[in-house]
Design a protein around this motif. Structure first.
Motif: not given
Length: 177
Positions: A50-51, A40-41, A9-13, A59-61
């Motif tokens: 991650f949840r 993402f990996v 979901e985070v990936y799609a968004a 965090w991903l940024r």
């Protein structure tokens, strides 16, 4: 919801938005995609953890920026090896981009790294100043100062590169020169 579903979901968004932000920092679309995918990996390696992250996109940024920085440092070493004559240089292909986009990225690359990252996260990433400060690990005042310097530098470049009769996008509006 399980951890992997949350990551999907985070990936799609946010994946496209993160790639655009990293592209502004790196000026290399493939490098930006790779850095975001690496982030993402890392999230997929520990989906339960991650949840628990309060702001997954932030965090991903941060992870993607760190990956891009690490790769940049490695590329410097590689360039030194190439200049020494021990390795040959491979050509990189780039995607079709509009001339305005190429000009913007070229102008961003003229900025010092810290200012470039700040400008990209705030203006292209549409992050508030406080979140930019948290992402980059600096104060809100430092972010504001970098944004002022970055805008001034970019405005000077836009004025230099646009001649009479050309158009420029400033503050979301297209202006004739």
């Amino acid at each position: 919801m399980d951890g992997q579903q949350a990551i999907r979901e985070v990936y799609a968004a946010s994946a496209a938005r993160l790639v655009a932000q990293l592209f502004g920092v790196t000026a290399d679309y493939a490098e930006a995609q790779d850095a975001v995918q690496e982030a993402f990996v890392r999230a997929l390696a520990r989906p339960g953890r991650f949840r628990q992250v309060e702001n997954p996109e932030a965090w991903l940024r941060t992870v993607a920026l760190n990956v891009a920085r690490r790769r940049f440092r490695r590329r410097l070493w590689l360039d030194r090896l190439i200049r020494s004559g021990r390795l040959g240089r491979a050509d990189r292909a780039s995607p079709e981009l509009s001339p305005d986009h190429v000009a913007l990225v070229a102008a961003l690359q003229r900025l010092p790294r810290a200012i470039r990252e700040t400008v990209v996260l705030h203006h292209l990433g549409d992050l508030p100043v406080a979140e930019v400060a948290a992402t980059l690990g600096c104060s809100v005042d430092a972010v504001k100062a970098r944004l002022v310097r970055g805008r001034q530098a970019l405005a000077g470049h836009v004025i230099e590169s646009s001649g009479p009769g050309s158009t420029a996008t400033v503050g979301g509006r297209t202006q004739r020169r």
